[in-house]
Design a protein around this motif. Structure first.
Motif, PDB file in Angstrom:
ATOM      1  N   UNK A  88      37.691  -0.718  -6.423  1.00 25.88           N
ATOM      2  CA  UNK A  88      39.064  -0.227  -6.242  1.00 25.88           C
ATOM      3  C   UNK A  88      39.264   1.192  -6.789  1.00 25.88           C
ATOM      4  N   UNK A  89      38.356   1.658  -7.650  1.00 23.81           N
ATOM      5  CA  UNK A  89      38.454   3.003  -8.214  1.00 23.81           C
ATOM      6  C   UNK A  89      37.711   4.045  -7.383  1.00 23.81           C
ATOM      7  N   UNK A  90      37.090   3.614  -6.282  1.00 18.07           N
ATOM      8  CA  UNK A  90      36.378   4.549  -5.419  1.00 18.07           C
ATOM      9  C   UNK A  90      34.924   4.761  -5.781  1.00 18.07           C
ATOM     10  N   UNK A  91      34.410   4.016  -6.767  1.00 17.14           N
ATOM     11  CA  UNK A  91      33.000   4.126  -7.107  1.00 17.14           C
ATOM     12  C   UNK A  91      32.171   3.419  -6.042  1.00 17.14           C
ATOM     13  N   UNK A  92      31.060   4.020  -5.703  1.00 14.29           N
ATOM     14  CA  UNK A  92      30.139   3.431  -4.747  1.00 14.29           C
ATOM     15  C   UNK A  92      28.973   2.825  -5.511  1.00 14.29           C
ATOM     16  N   UNK A  93      28.694   1.554  -5.258  1.00 12.81           N
ATOM     17  CA  UNK A  93      27.564   0.865  -5.882  1.00 12.81           C
ATOM     18  C   UNK A  93      26.494   0.608  -4.837  1.00 12.81           C
ATOM     19  N   UNK A  94      25.238   0.821  -5.212  1.00 14.42           N
ATOM     20  CA  UNK A  94      24.103   0.498  -4.349  1.00 14.42           C
ATOM     21  C   UNK A  94      23.058  -0.231  -5.177  1.00 14.42           C
ATOM     22  N   UNK A  95      22.267  -1.051  -4.518  1.00 14.72           N
ATOM     23  CA  UNK A  95      21.204  -1.773  -5.213  1.00 14.72           C
ATOM     24  C   UNK A  95      19.862  -1.159  -4.879  1.00 14.72           C
ATOM     25  N   UNK A  96      19.006  -1.115  -5.867  1.00 11.38           N
ATOM     26  CA  UNK A  96      17.622  -0.661  -5.696  1.00 11.38           C
ATOM     27  C   UNK A  96      16.764  -1.920  -5.678  1.00 11.38           C
ATOM     28  N   UNK A  97      16.538  -2.446  -4.497  1.00  7.88           N
ATOM     29  CA  UNK A  97      15.921  -3.749  -4.313  1.00  7.88           C
ATOM     30  C   UNK A  97      14.555  -3.892  -4.997  1.00  7.88           C
ATOM     31  N   UNK A  98      13.613  -2.964  -4.821  1.00 12.24           N
ATOM     32  CA  UNK A  98      12.280  -3.194  -5.391  1.00 12.24           C
ATOM     33  C   UNK A  98      12.260  -3.320  -6.913  1.00 12.24           C
ATOM     34  N   UNK A  99      13.199  -2.654  -7.570  1.00 10.47           N
ATOM     35  CA  UNK A  99      13.134  -2.587  -9.028  1.00 10.47           C
ATOM     36  C   UNK A  99      14.319  -3.250  -9.717  1.00 10.47           C
ATOM     37  N   UNK A 100      15.135  -3.974  -8.965  1.00  9.31           N
ATOM     38  CA  UNK A 100      16.212  -4.772  -9.550  1.00  9.31           C
ATOM     39  C   UNK A 100      17.257  -3.973 -10.293  1.00  9.31           C
ATOM     40  N   UNK A 101      17.636  -2.833  -9.740  1.00  6.93           N
ATOM     41  CA  UNK A 101      18.621  -1.982 -10.412  1.00  6.93           C
ATOM     42  C   UNK A 101      19.874  -1.862  -9.554  1.00  6.93           C
ATOM     43  N   UNK A 149       0.784  -1.226   0.000  1.00  8.62           N
ATOM     44  CA  UNK A 149       0.000   0.000   0.000  1.00  8.62           C
ATOM     45  C   UNK A 149       0.819   1.280   0.000  1.00  8.62           C
ATOM     46  N   UNK A 150       2.137   1.165   0.004  1.00 12.09           N
ATOM     47  CA  UNK A 150       2.977   2.357   0.026  1.00 12.09           C
ATOM     48  C   UNK A 150       3.523   2.669  -1.362  1.00 12.09           C
ATOM     49  N   UNK A 151       3.813   3.938  -1.587  1.00 12.72           N
ATOM     50  CA  UNK A 151       4.418   4.377  -2.836  1.00 12.72           C
ATOM     51  C   UNK A 151       5.933   4.395  -2.635  1.00 12.72           C
ATOM     52  N   UNK A 152       6.624   3.371  -3.106  1.00 11.01           N
ATOM     53  CA  UNK A 152       8.069   3.248  -2.925  1.00 11.01           C
ATOM     54  C   UNK A 152       8.754   3.663  -4.222  1.00 11.01           C
ATOM     55  N   UNK A 153       9.477   4.766  -4.171  1.00 13.53           N
ATOM     56  CA  UNK A 153      10.168   5.264  -5.368  1.00 13.53           C
ATOM     57  C   UNK A 153      11.507   4.582  -5.571  1.00 13.53           C
ATOM     58  N   UNK A 154      12.126   4.129  -4.486  1.00 15.33           N
ATOM     59  CA  UNK A 154      13.358   3.350  -4.516  1.00 15.33           C
ATOM     60  C   UNK A 154      13.629   2.876  -3.099  1.00 15.33           C
ATOM     61  N   UNK A 155      14.505   1.897  -2.975  1.00 12.46           N
ATOM     62  CA  UNK A 155      14.932   1.414  -1.664  1.00 12.46           C
ATOM     63  C   UNK A 155      16.366   0.962  -1.834  1.00 12.46           C
ATOM     64  N   UNK A 156      17.295   1.858  -1.507  1.00 11.40           N
ATOM     65  CA  UNK A 156      18.709   1.600  -1.764  1.00 11.40           C
ATOM     66  C   UNK A 156      19.359   0.910  -0.575  1.00 11.40           C
ATOM     67  N   UNK A 157      20.154  -0.111  -0.872  1.00  5.83           N
ATOM     68  CA  UNK A 157      20.927  -0.793   0.162  1.00  5.83           C
ATOM     69  C   UNK A 157      22.103  -1.507  -0.484  1.00  5.83           C
ATOM     70  N   UNK A 158      22.872  -2.216   0.325  1.00  2.38           N
ATOM     71  CA  UNK A 158      24.002  -2.992  -0.176  1.00  2.38           C
ATOM     72  C   UNK A 158      25.142  -2.160  -0.692  1.00  2.38           C
ATOM     73  N   UNK A 159      25.534  -1.078   0.017  1.00  2.00           N
ATOM     74  CA  UNK A 159      26.630  -0.259  -0.509  1.00  2.00           C
ATOM     75  C   UNK A 159      27.939  -1.034  -0.585  1.00  2.00           C
ATOM     76  N   UNK A 160      28.665  -0.794  -1.670  1.00  2.00           N
ATOM     77  CA  UNK A 160      29.950  -1.458  -1.864  1.00  2.00           C
ATOM     78  C   UNK A 160      30.834  -0.572  -2.739  1.00  2.00           C
ATOM     79  N   UNK A 161      32.104  -0.433  -2.348  1.00  2.00           N
ATOM     80  CA  UNK A 161      33.062   0.355  -3.126  1.00  2.00           C
ATOM     81  C   UNK A 161      33.926  -0.565  -3.974  1.00  2.00           C
TER      82      UNK A 161
END
Length: 69
Positions: A51-64, A37-49
């Motif tokens: 070796x180049x310093x880029x930060x990656x996160x996953x958008x769980x509800x939408x598989x991104x 019943x909620x309007x979820x625009x994104x849900x970011x988790x799983x941060x990981x860096x």
């Protein structure tokens, strides 16, 4: 009772925000199961860096996966 000292409070700040162009207005199995019943625009988790310093996160509800450089 804990044998450890309580953690100290640390100041925080917003590092970055997700541009509205990446918000989703849709629905997914994850949203129906976890935030019904909620309007979820994104849900970011799983941060990981990498070796180049880029930060990656996953958008769980939408598989991104997003890269924050």
């Amino acid at each position: 009772m804990s044998l450890y000292a309580p953690p100290r409070d640390l100041p925080t700040r917003v590092f970055t925000t997700m541009p509205e162009t990446f918000w989703k207005e849709g629905d997914s199995d994850w949203v129906r199961a976890n935030k019904p019943g909620q309007n979820v625009k994104s849900f970011l988790e799983g941060p990981s860096f990498d070796v180049n310093g880029n930060l990656y996160v996953t958008d769980i509800p939408y598989g991104r996966i997003f890269r924050i450089d």
